[in-house]
Every structure is written in C-alpha cells, then in structure tokens.
Enzyme design. Sequence first.
Site, PDB file in Angstrom:
ATOM      1  N   TYR A   1      44.476  52.244  73.296  1.00  0.00           N
ATOM      2  CA  TYR A   1      44.490  53.678  73.542  1.00  0.00           C
ATOM      3  C   TYR A   1      43.545  53.968  74.705  1.00  0.00           C
ATOM      4  O   TYR A   1      42.626  53.194  75.002  1.00  0.00           O
ATOM      5  CB  TYR A   1      44.145  54.509  72.318  1.00  0.00           C
ATOM      6  CG  TYR A   1      42.789  54.326  71.684  1.00  0.00           C
ATOM      7  CD1 TYR A   1      41.605  54.288  72.429  1.00  0.00           C
ATOM      8  CD2 TYR A   1      42.669  54.248  70.301  1.00  0.00           C
ATOM      9  CE1 TYR A   1      40.371  54.148  71.828  1.00  0.00           C
ATOM     10  CE2 TYR A   1      41.433  54.115  69.690  1.00  0.00           C
ATOM     11  CZ  TYR A   1      40.284  54.069  70.458  1.00  0.00           C
ATOM     12  OH  TYR A   1      39.070  53.935  69.858  1.00  0.00           O
ATOM     13  N   THR A   2      43.781  55.101  75.375  1.00  0.00           N
ATOM     14  CA  THR A   2      43.002  55.405  76.579  1.00  0.00           C
ATOM     15  C   THR A   2      41.694  56.118  76.279  1.00  0.00           C
ATOM     16  O   THR A   2      40.768  56.069  77.095  1.00  0.00           O
ATOM     17  CB  THR A   2      43.826  56.303  77.526  1.00  0.00           C
ATOM     18  OG1 THR A   2      44.095  57.547  76.876  1.00  0.00           O
ATOM     19  CG2 THR A   2      45.135  55.619  77.921  1.00  0.00           C
TER      20      THR A   2
ATOM     21  N   GLU B   1      48.933  50.816  77.494  1.00  0.00           N
ATOM     22  CA  GLU B   1      47.954  51.853  77.167  1.00  0.00           C
ATOM     23  C   GLU B   1      48.689  53.069  76.617  1.00  0.00           C
ATOM     24  O   GLU B   1      49.750  53.454  77.133  1.00  0.00           O
ATOM     25  CB  GLU B   1      47.162  52.259  78.414  1.00  0.00           C
ATOM     26  CG  GLU B   1      46.140  51.220  78.874  1.00  0.00           C
ATOM     27  CD  GLU B   1      44.812  51.320  78.136  1.00  0.00           C
ATOM     28  OE1 GLU B   1      44.701  52.180  77.230  1.00  0.00           O
ATOM     29  OE2 GLU B   1      43.897  50.545  78.461  1.00  0.00           O
TER      30      GLU B   1
ATOM     31  N   HIS C   1      43.881  45.629  70.989  1.00  0.00           N
ATOM     32  CA  HIS C   1      42.719  45.278  71.803  1.00  0.00           C
ATOM     33  C   HIS C   1      41.547  44.883  70.904  1.00  0.00           C
ATOM     34  O   HIS C   1      40.787  43.962  71.216  1.00  0.00           O
ATOM     35  CB  HIS C   1      42.338  46.463  72.695  1.00  0.00           C
ATOM     36  CG  HIS C   1      41.446  46.095  73.833  1.00  0.00           C
ATOM     37  ND1 HIS C   1      40.887  47.028  74.672  1.00  0.00           N
ATOM     38  CD2 HIS C   1      41.007  44.893  74.292  1.00  0.00           C
ATOM     39  CE1 HIS C   1      40.150  46.421  75.584  1.00  0.00           C
ATOM     40  NE2 HIS C   1      40.211  45.126  75.373  1.00  0.00           N
TER      41      HIS C   1
ATOM     42  N   ASP D   1      40.302  49.950  69.845  1.00  0.00           N
ATOM     43  CA  ASP D   1      41.653  50.466  70.067  1.00  0.00           C
ATOM     44  C   ASP D   1      42.749  49.453  69.710  1.00  0.00           C
ATOM     45  O   ASP D   1      42.515  48.253  69.800  1.00  0.00           O
ATOM     46  CB  ASP D   1      41.804  50.938  71.521  1.00  0.00           C
ATOM     47  CG  ASP D   1      41.418  49.888  72.547  1.00  0.00           C
ATOM     48  OD1 ASP D   1      40.371  49.240  72.382  1.00  0.00           O
ATOM     49  OD2 ASP D   1      42.162  49.729  73.526  1.00  0.00           O
TER      50      ASP D   1
END
Length: 340
Positions: A112-113, A175, A222, A232
Amino acid sequence: MRKTLYIIGLSALVFSCTSQKNVKKNTYQPKNPVTQPKTVAKTQTPEPPKPKVVSDHGVDFFTTNIADPTKNDNTASYGSIVSAKPAGYKVVKTYFPAVAQNFRQRYLILHYTALPDDKSITVLTQQSVSAHYLVNNTGDNEIYQLVDENKRAYHAGVSSWRSDKNLNDTSIGIEIVNAGFPNGAGKRIFAPFSDDQVKKVAALAKDIINRYQIPPTNVLAHADIAPTRKQDPGPMFPWKKLYDEYQIGMWYDEAVKQNYFDLAQTEFVARYNEPAFIFMIQTALQKFGYGLELSGKWDDATKKTIEALQYHFRPQNYDGIMDAETWAILQALNQKYPTK
C-alpha cells in the site's frame, strides 16, 4: 666355354625361382577372408520447425513457448525482443530462441502507498521508489503502469523469502492507494480497501501470475519479505478473498489447522518460555519463508515476524504474540506449502 655355360645356367635358375615366388605371391588366398561390414546410414528424425520471429514495423516479437513448461521454463517474449546492434555486424535470429531460459519475474509483491492518489503518483514516478503498477482509488477502470515488467522497479528494498534475497531483481510490484494506519497511537488501526480496488488487484494479479507461472508461495505482502521494516498491505487486505474467489496466493486448510490447534493449546501452557520451544517456532517461521535469525528468544525481530504472519493469515489479531492459534496456522501452512 665352360665358364659361359655356367653363367647361363645360373641365370636360368634365378629366373625360375623368382617366377615361382611371384606365382605363389599372386595366388595366395588367406584361410579366413575378412568381410568388411556394410555401412548403415543413420536416419535422423528432423526437428520440428520453430515458430518464426514476427516482425512489426522493424520490431521483433516471439510469443510462443517452446521450452519445457514443467520446469517453469518459458521462451515467450511479452514485449519486443531486445537485441544488440554491433557496429559493422548483423545480429540474426536464425536459431532463436534457445530453449534453456525462463522468466526473471518469479515473485509478485503487494504494497500500500500510505498516501492519497495524487501524492502516490508523484512519489512513485518522481522519486527514488517505484512499482510496476499502481492501483488507484478513484472508482474508474484504470490501472496505472509505471515501470516495464522487463525492468526492475524499486519497491521491495532489502528483502528475502526462503532462499532468495533482494527481490527487486526477481519480482513485479503492485502498489495500492491506501492510507495504511494514519493513527499511530496505541494499536495500529489500518484503513480498508475498496471493493473496486480489490477487483482491480485480483484481475491484475491473475494476469501476471498466469503469464509468468508464479507459484502461490511467491505471491506475497511487502511485510512478508521485510517483516522488521514494513507492514503493508496490512491486515485489512483480503488475502483469503483472493485465495477463495480468484485462486491467488496461499491459505491454510482449516481442518489441518484445527488439528494442530488442539495439540498446541497444552503445549503453549507448558513450554511457552522455553528457549528450545522458541527456537522451534523460529525455525518454523524460517522454514515457511521469513528471513529470521534463530535466537531462542522472543526478541523484537521475532515479534515483528509473527506480526507479519498474522497480517497475512490471521488478521483478526495482529499483536505479534505467538499463541496457540497462530502456531497452528503456521504449522498448517508449512504442511501445505513445504520448501522444495
């Protein structure tokens, strides 16, 4: 006169002996004549013709796999063939391709960003971090490609899984626009993903997995490949939904997990703080794939690794504490996805 007759007689005798020798030499037949074997011409099975390289506007493509798919080999090019252009010479593809090759893309990593849409685009295109794809949260049907799949994106950082390290070299990164955990006080409260985003991620992941034949054990968060640094895509990402509805990634078998759980409850009460027991759990985490040093202690690295496991496979409770249920899940995963 007598001397002359002697010489004539001697000459006749020599000629007679010589003639006999020549006759014997010319008429001699060996007792066992050697028969020369006949040469048998070998018939070679002609190799089937390879599919041809296709040229379009001066660009070459090869989209057929002629290697061994059972070995995860693949000669297909998803894009144009990149070739050298040495000065004064011509590179030809008369014998292209060799069957001994496979894809660089062996992993799919989800992130995720922790930023909104506009800032996510800016950071991932203008700074020293990137991903191959960005899934927005604007409700449309678009997915942004930021890096060529044949090139390395900077999304994984220092990372490892099972025997592989530096996964930027061998992975595709996706992402997803998501706030992460905006409130950092106390227990982390993670933001949910929209249904539109989950559908986009599933369609994109399915396409990538099918083309590169990425195994379930290599579809990861990640946090899985960098548990001491990253969280994330966090516990709100619906890994089980992707597994159940799209056959993406890993999940344990409930019945197997329950069998381990029944055994683990008694074990945890009696052995929880024993170094040998902690070492056994760390070994199981390492065996599954996590890059964890075996200390025999409930240290910070072990806590964060347990937390990463819980994010992925037990999102209802991600406190980083190994309990009977988490231990049962880990054992069920190791049974279902053994290290080859």
